[in-house]
Design an enzyme around this catalytic site. Structure first.
Site, short mmCIF file in Angstrom:
data_model
loop_
_atom_site.label_atom_id
_atom_site.label_comp_id
_atom_site.label_asym_id
_atom_site.label_seq_id
_atom_site.Cartn_x
_atom_site.Cartn_y
_atom_site.Cartn_z
N GLU A 288 0.72 -5.86 13.16
CA GLU A 288 -0.66 -5.19 12.91
C GLU A 288 -1.32 -6.29 12.00
OE1 GLU A 288 -2.50 -1.56 10.15
OE2 GLU A 288 -0.61 -2.33 9.62
N LYS A 343 -6.84 1.88 16.28
CA LYS A 343 -6.01 2.80 15.43
C LYS A 343 -6.97 4.10 15.26
CE LYS A 343 -3.69 2.58 10.94
NZ LYS A 343 -3.09 1.91 9.95
N CYS A 393 1.08 1.29 12.38
CA CYS A 393 1.46 1.39 11.15
C CYS A 393 1.47 2.99 10.67
CB CYS A 393 0.54 0.71 10.10
SG CYS A 393 1.04 0.60 8.61
#
Length: 535
Positions: A288, A343, A393
């Site tokens: 990430e 995300k 994440c």
């Protein structure tokens, strides 16, 4: 005589007060000890069996208590768990903001445990009490994962179970079923202890025993059905861990360092491939936000072309409108950027700041930050011949992200993450346990690529095949099975969770209604008795 009795009463009156205080102190200590057991059950320790014992302790503490006492004891239990479980937040924000963020978040999470404690105390006397209590714990755990600000699903009970007897239940009913099974076993143990102490027989003893045996047996029965073999070929994947300095929040100004580190580790990996020390991968994965990408990027073009295979690059992506995304970009060695996923679950007060004018009173760095833009699902990308399901994440803590990705054809799971913010504590191991559970839940291998570790290759049964250390440059290369079958959990989705939640709420509302009717009936009887008295 009266004076003598009065004096004696004065002399002995403190004793009952001490007698009342001692049990309260014992209950508080027992609740705290149970919360600590729940903390100890979570990774990096492999003590999954402590989780049901933690809830056995909580069940004993709540026995015979009213809702108000249940709230207080639940709060103690919650704080004893969350304070050590979330202490890594201080590595991220502590130097600039002190202990306030850690204490505030721990207290908010603990308040959900307190509400659960109050509700569970109400239903505990019901027949089948452990079932309703476990269902109500799930009610408030689910609520915590939804509110406020999209919730905080970190530290769910199931995340203490990346291995052990309950893990296989993830393939049947997802993470919520694992939580329910662990908590039910614990409350069943508590009820069994109480039944034996009361020398109970028959139905009461049988119900308590079943609450312990059924979840454990169900987990054992499910394990043979957890598939790990390839159903649609294999792929060799390389996860690159370039490393990052352990500087907490100061990492914000070091994106160039992250990029250089990951390019350097990629060059080392390419040299190892050319020398035959490592096999040639079919897919390369970066963590990430390992680099910033704005428009064309010749440096990444050259890196991917050097591998000669597609790559999934975790990047802070600059959009044409000037906004940024936390994204994964599919990078082709011939054509360059070939699609991206942004995300969907951004971290509040980190990747975006809600209530910014109010937050500015407490946060000193808002002027230098801008909110990232939310992405939309499903979280899948095609990289060459591989269709990957992505959870960036924090997203791995949410059930729907990877479930939707697998439903959309993902053959393996990829979890790029940047845990360098959070120091060498337990955070990265806690997150790895989530990835392991997701692998079992959806019957997919998982590739965890972390900037500073722990990166890992996870088999579809949740076992870790390879992993790196913390704060060191390294790479993992492994053959991974691709799978296109679906688990029951993937197919049924959130239905088991909603059924359990509905049952718990029905028991709670029924119990409250019965008690309200009982009080009304008692008042009516009292009134009739008063009116029947002769003057």
């Amino acid at each position: 005589m009266t004076d003598t009795m009065s004096a004696a009463a004065q002399q002995t009156s403190p004793a009952p007060s001490r007698a009342r205080l001692l049990p309260v102190a014992g209950l508080v200590l027992a609740a705290a000890a149970s919360g600590v057991l729940l903390f100890l059950s979570h990774p990096p320790r492999e003590l999954w069996w402590l989780a049901p014992l933690a809830f056995a302790g909580l069940g004993l503490v709540l026995h015979g208590r009213r809702a108000r006492a249940g709230f207080g004891l639940g709060l103690v239990f919650g704080l004893a768990f969350t304070l050590p479980h979330l202490v890594w937040i201080n590595d991220f924000l502590g130097a600039q903001l002190g202990l306030a963020p850690w204490l505030a978040l721990s207290t908010i999470v603990a308040l959900f445990a307190a509400l659960a404690g109050a509700a569970m105390a109400v239903v505990a006397p019901l027949r089948g009490g452990p079932v309703w209590m476990a269902a109500l714990w799930l009610v408030f755990e689910t609520a915590r994962g939804a509110v406020p600000l999209n919730g905080f699903p970190w530290g769910r009970v199931a995340y203490s179970q990346p291995e052990g007897v309950f893990t296989s239940l993830a393939a049947l009913g997802g993470v919520p079923l694992v939580t329910f099974a662990v908590v039910l076993t614990g409350f069943g143990l508590a009820r069994l202890v109480l039944a034996v102490a009361d020398r109970a027989r028959g139905r009461a003893l049988a119900i308590a025993a079943l609450a312990v045996v059924v979840p454990v047996a169900a987990g054992g029965i499910m394990w043979p059905f957890i598939g790990t073999a390839s159903t649609s070929g294999t792929v060799t994947v390389a996860a690159v861990q370039g490393n990052a300095p352990n500087v907490g929040l100061d990492l914000l100004g070091m994106r160039d360092v992250l990029r250089r580190n990951h390019l350097a580790e990629s060059e080392r990996l390419q040299a190892a491939i050319e020398s035959g020390e490592q096999p040639r991968p079919d897919l390369v994965v970066w963590p990430e936000t390992a680099t910033a990408v704005v428009g064309e990027d010749p440096g990444l073009d050259a890196m991917v072309e050097g591998f000669g295979v597609p790559a999934l690059i975790g990047a802070l992506y600059g959009r044409d409108d000037g906004k940024s995304e936390n994204a994964v970009i599919s990078w082709d060695p011939e054509t360059g950027q070939d699609g991206r996923y942004a995300k969907q679950e951004l971290v509040p007060f980190a990747e975006y700041v809600p209530l910014r004018p109010i937050a500015a009173w407490f946060t000193p760095f808002l002027d230098n930050t801008a909110d990232m833009r939310w992405g939309s699902g499903p979280a899948v990308l095609d990289a060459g011949e591989v269709r990957a399901g992505l959870a960036i994440c924090y997203e791995v803590a949410y059930d729907y992200v990877l479930r939707d990705a697998v439903r959309d054809g993902a053959e393996l799971l990829v979890i790029p993450t940047n845990n360098a913010w959070y120091g060498p504590g337990e955070m990265t191991y806690q997150q790895l346990s989530m990835s392991r559970l997701r692998a079992v839940e959806h019957g997919r291998a998982a590739v965890v690529a972390a900037t500073s570790g722990v990166s890992a290759i996870v088999a579809p049964d949740g076992s870790v095949l390879q992993e790196t250390g913390l704060y060191t440059p390294d790479s993992l290369v492994a053959d991974i099975p691709l799978r296109d079958t679906t688990t029951i959990a993937t197919v049924v989705g959130a239905w088991p969770e909603w059924i359990i939640i509905g049952a718990g709420l029905a028991a709670l509302l029924g119990r409250i209604g019965w008690r309200v009717r009982g009080r009304g009936s008692s008042r009516g009887s009292s009134g009739r008795a008063e009116s029947g008295r002769s003057p």
